[in-house]
Design a protein around this motif. Sequence first.
Motif, PDB file in Angstrom:
ATOM      1  N   THR A 268       7.125 -25.681 -35.243  1.00 53.35           N
ATOM      2  CA  THR A 268       7.746 -26.499 -35.985  1.00 53.35           C
ATOM      3  C   THR A 268       8.903 -27.424 -35.113  1.00 53.35           C
ATOM      4  O   THR A 268       9.480 -28.290 -35.782  1.00 53.35           O
ATOM      5  N   GLY A 269       8.871 -27.131 -34.109  1.00 48.69           N
ATOM      6  CA  GLY A 269       9.758 -27.786 -33.255  1.00 48.69           C
ATOM      7  C   GLY A 269      11.170 -27.291 -32.714  1.00 48.69           C
ATOM      8  O   GLY A 269      11.773 -27.859 -31.914  1.00 48.69           O
ATOM      9  N   ALA A 270      10.937 -26.063 -32.687  1.00 53.04           N
ATOM     10  CA  ALA A 270      12.227 -25.230 -32.130  1.00 53.04           C
ATOM     11  C   ALA A 270      12.011 -25.373 -30.521  1.00 53.04           C
ATOM     12  O   ALA A 270      11.103 -25.442 -30.083  1.00 53.04           O
ATOM     13  N   VAL A 271      13.355 -25.225 -30.085  1.00 52.41           N
ATOM     14  CA  VAL A 271      13.478 -25.223 -28.447  1.00 52.41           C
ATOM     15  C   VAL A 271      13.684 -23.824 -27.979  1.00 52.41           C
ATOM     16  O   VAL A 271      13.446 -23.745 -26.765  1.00 52.41           O
ATOM     17  N   SER A 272      13.913 -22.952 -29.064  1.00 51.15           N
ATOM     18  CA  SER A 272      14.126 -21.602 -28.664  1.00 51.15           C
ATOM     19  C   SER A 272      14.120 -20.688 -29.840  1.00 51.15           C
ATOM     20  O   SER A 272      14.442 -21.174 -30.923  1.00 51.15           O
ATOM     21  N   PHE A 273      13.915 -19.453 -29.667  1.00 52.96           N
ATOM     22  CA  PHE A 273      13.945 -18.519 -30.885  1.00 52.96           C
ATOM     23  C   PHE A 273      14.190 -17.050 -30.364  1.00 52.96           C
ATOM     24  O   PHE A 273      13.882 -16.777 -29.583  1.00 52.96           O
ATOM     25  N   GLY A 274      15.027 -16.519 -31.329  1.00 50.29           N
ATOM     26  CA  GLY A 274      15.262 -15.038 -31.045  1.00 50.29           C
ATOM     27  C   GLY A 274      16.119 -14.288 -32.043  1.00 50.29           C
ATOM     28  O   GLY A 274      16.265 -14.925 -33.044  1.00 50.29           O
ATOM     29  N   ILE A 275      16.719 -13.141 -31.750  1.00 54.28           N
ATOM     30  CA  ILE A 275      17.360 -12.094 -32.531  1.00 54.28           C
ATOM     31  C   ILE A 275      18.913 -12.781 -32.645  1.00 54.28           C
ATOM     32  O   ILE A 275      19.387 -12.727 -31.360  1.00 54.28           O
TER      33      ILE A 275
ATOM     34  N   THR B  93      17.418 -26.382 -32.288  1.00 58.92           N
ATOM     35  CA  THR B  93      16.845 -27.427 -32.450  1.00 58.92           C
ATOM     36  C   THR B  93      17.644 -28.481 -31.900  1.00 58.92           C
ATOM     37  O   THR B  93      18.818 -28.417 -31.882  1.00 58.92           O
ATOM     38  N   LYS B  94      16.897 -29.505 -31.675  1.00 57.14           N
ATOM     39  CA  LYS B  94      17.467 -30.963 -31.320  1.00 57.14           C
ATOM     40  C   LYS B  94      17.860 -31.745 -32.374  1.00 57.14           C
ATOM     41  O   LYS B  94      18.809 -32.822 -32.373  1.00 57.14           O
ATOM     42  N   ASP B  95      17.640 -31.392 -33.815  1.00 53.92           N
ATOM     43  CA  ASP B  95      18.258 -32.150 -34.946  1.00 53.92           C
ATOM     44  C   ASP B  95      18.369 -31.291 -36.217  1.00 53.92           C
ATOM     45  O   ASP B  95      17.602 -30.060 -36.054  1.00 53.92           O
ATOM     46  N   GLU B  96      19.213 -31.738 -37.065  1.00 51.23           N
ATOM     47  CA  GLU B  96      19.234 -31.111 -38.338  1.00 51.23           C
ATOM     48  C   GLU B  96      18.061 -30.873 -39.360  1.00 51.23           C
ATOM     49  O   GLU B  96      17.607 -29.729 -39.646  1.00 51.23           O
TER      50      GLU B  96
ATOM     51  N   PRO C 276      25.780 -29.201 -25.909  1.00 53.85           N
ATOM     52  CA  PRO C 276      25.107 -30.469 -26.379  1.00 53.85           C
ATOM     53  C   PRO C 276      25.635 -30.636 -27.715  1.00 53.85           C
ATOM     54  O   PRO C 276      25.352 -29.833 -28.708  1.00 53.85           O
ATOM     55  N   LYS C 277      26.241 -31.640 -28.136  1.00 50.57           N
ATOM     56  CA  LYS C 277      26.315 -32.119 -29.509  1.00 50.57           C
ATOM     57  C   LYS C 277      25.400 -32.192 -30.399  1.00 50.57           C
ATOM     58  O   LYS C 277      25.498 -32.065 -31.500  1.00 50.57           O
ATOM     59  N   GLY C 278      24.209 -32.490 -29.919  1.00 53.43           N
ATOM     60  CA  GLY C 278      22.962 -32.365 -30.748  1.00 53.43           C
ATOM     61  C   GLY C 278      22.350 -31.164 -30.858  1.00 53.43           C
ATOM     62  O   GLY C 278      21.112 -31.235 -31.770  1.00 53.43           O
ATOM     63  N   LEU C 279      22.887 -29.981 -30.764  1.00 53.60           N
ATOM     64  CA  LEU C 279      22.396 -29.031 -30.790  1.00 53.60           C
ATOM     65  C   LEU C 279      22.337 -28.293 -32.080  1.00 53.60           C
ATOM     66  O   LEU C 279      23.681 -28.063 -32.585  1.00 53.60           O
ATOM     67  N   TYR C 280      21.309 -28.037 -32.743  1.00 54.26           N
ATOM     68  CA  TYR C 280      21.568 -27.400 -34.190  1.00 54.26           C
ATOM     69  C   TYR C 280      20.921 -25.910 -34.231  1.00 54.26           C
ATOM     70  O   TYR C 280      20.092 -25.538 -33.398  1.00 54.26           O
TER      71      TYR C 280
ATOM     72  N   ILE D 181      19.186 -29.787 -23.292  1.00 56.43           N
ATOM     73  CA  ILE D 181      18.682 -28.718 -24.267  1.00 56.43           C
ATOM     74  C   ILE D 181      17.325 -28.226 -23.695  1.00 56.43           C
ATOM     75  O   ILE D 181      16.852 -26.901 -24.145  1.00 56.43           O
ATOM     76  N   ASP D 182      16.405 -28.722 -23.116  1.00 50.15           N
ATOM     77  CA  ASP D 182      15.093 -28.279 -22.698  1.00 50.15           C
ATOM     78  C   ASP D 182      15.121 -27.110 -21.674  1.00 50.15           C
ATOM     79  O   ASP D 182      14.534 -25.956 -21.923  1.00 50.15           O
TER      80      ASP D 182
END
Length: 333
Positions: free
Chosen positions: A276-283, A294-297, A192-196, A243-244
Amino acid sequence: MNNKITESTAASKSAPPLGGGGGVGDSVQVFAPATVANVVCGFDVLGFAVNEPGDEVIMRVTDKPGITISKITGDDGRLPLNPEKNTVSVSVKHYLQSIGRADIGLDIELHKKMPIGSGLGSSSASTVAGLFAIKTLLGDDSDPIKLLPFAIKGEEMACGHGHADNVAPALFGGFVLIRSYEPLDVVRLPHPKGLYCAIVFPDVDVPTREARQIIRNKIYMKDAVTQWGNIAGLVSGLFMGDIDLIGRSMHDVLVEPVRSMLIPDFYKMREIAMQTGAVSFGISGSGPSVFAFTKDEETARQITQKLQKHLTGIKIGSQAYVSPINDAGPRVL
């Protein structure tokens, strides 16, 4: 891009002369980007490139055959000037031998613009910059995929394991799947182009070799099934632009539970990022860098700020980067 590659066809047996045939003359300066490998559930098979940080290589033609390294900056004296022990020169040497041009004289400057041991593909960025530089000097406009086996050789020297999930995205840009290593088969995935991506590198030491040694050699079938489902979901989310779905799929039941122990307050940082709004988190890679999609910058910047504030509170310094996925890969400066 040809999505399949084998070692036997990795390089052409001939190349244009240096300084001619579309080359850039007798010197070139190349930037290659940092990468996030594994992408949580895709251990050794998934990776993507980011805009920053990265490394730069300056390569010059010399009259004396052979490769020399005249300068390395930004490494605090940690990297060898010996061309037989440096990943950049070793990978370039293998490439030149494969095309019958071992007689070429080259001088290399390596400028580390990214932290070593960060889990962001530091050795990969250097190696890819060197390989792209010699390809450019030769005026070789063929598919850069032929450089991949030589970049993997550099990784094998750097960390003892010739994986491609850093070097492939650094070389091609974008999001990359390593479908197979024998034979080598890589696929560039859409995204997705909106993926940051928000990246934070805590100032702690997690050597790649040690991080690999603590991984289990045997796993339960139920864990393998969970992991397969998550990898399939992540790839499906990338193709669908969902993104979800990407976020729901980025869970690792095999590697992260072990490697997270090497990263101070990993789960607290994940909690902060997700709140804070992350859609995922990892190492990122073997760590210690962590990353969030995230979905935006703006959300990505807020996450890096909060994570750095938390690390400062436990007396750990850090560096942070925010970037979309880098589709360009290496570039001539």
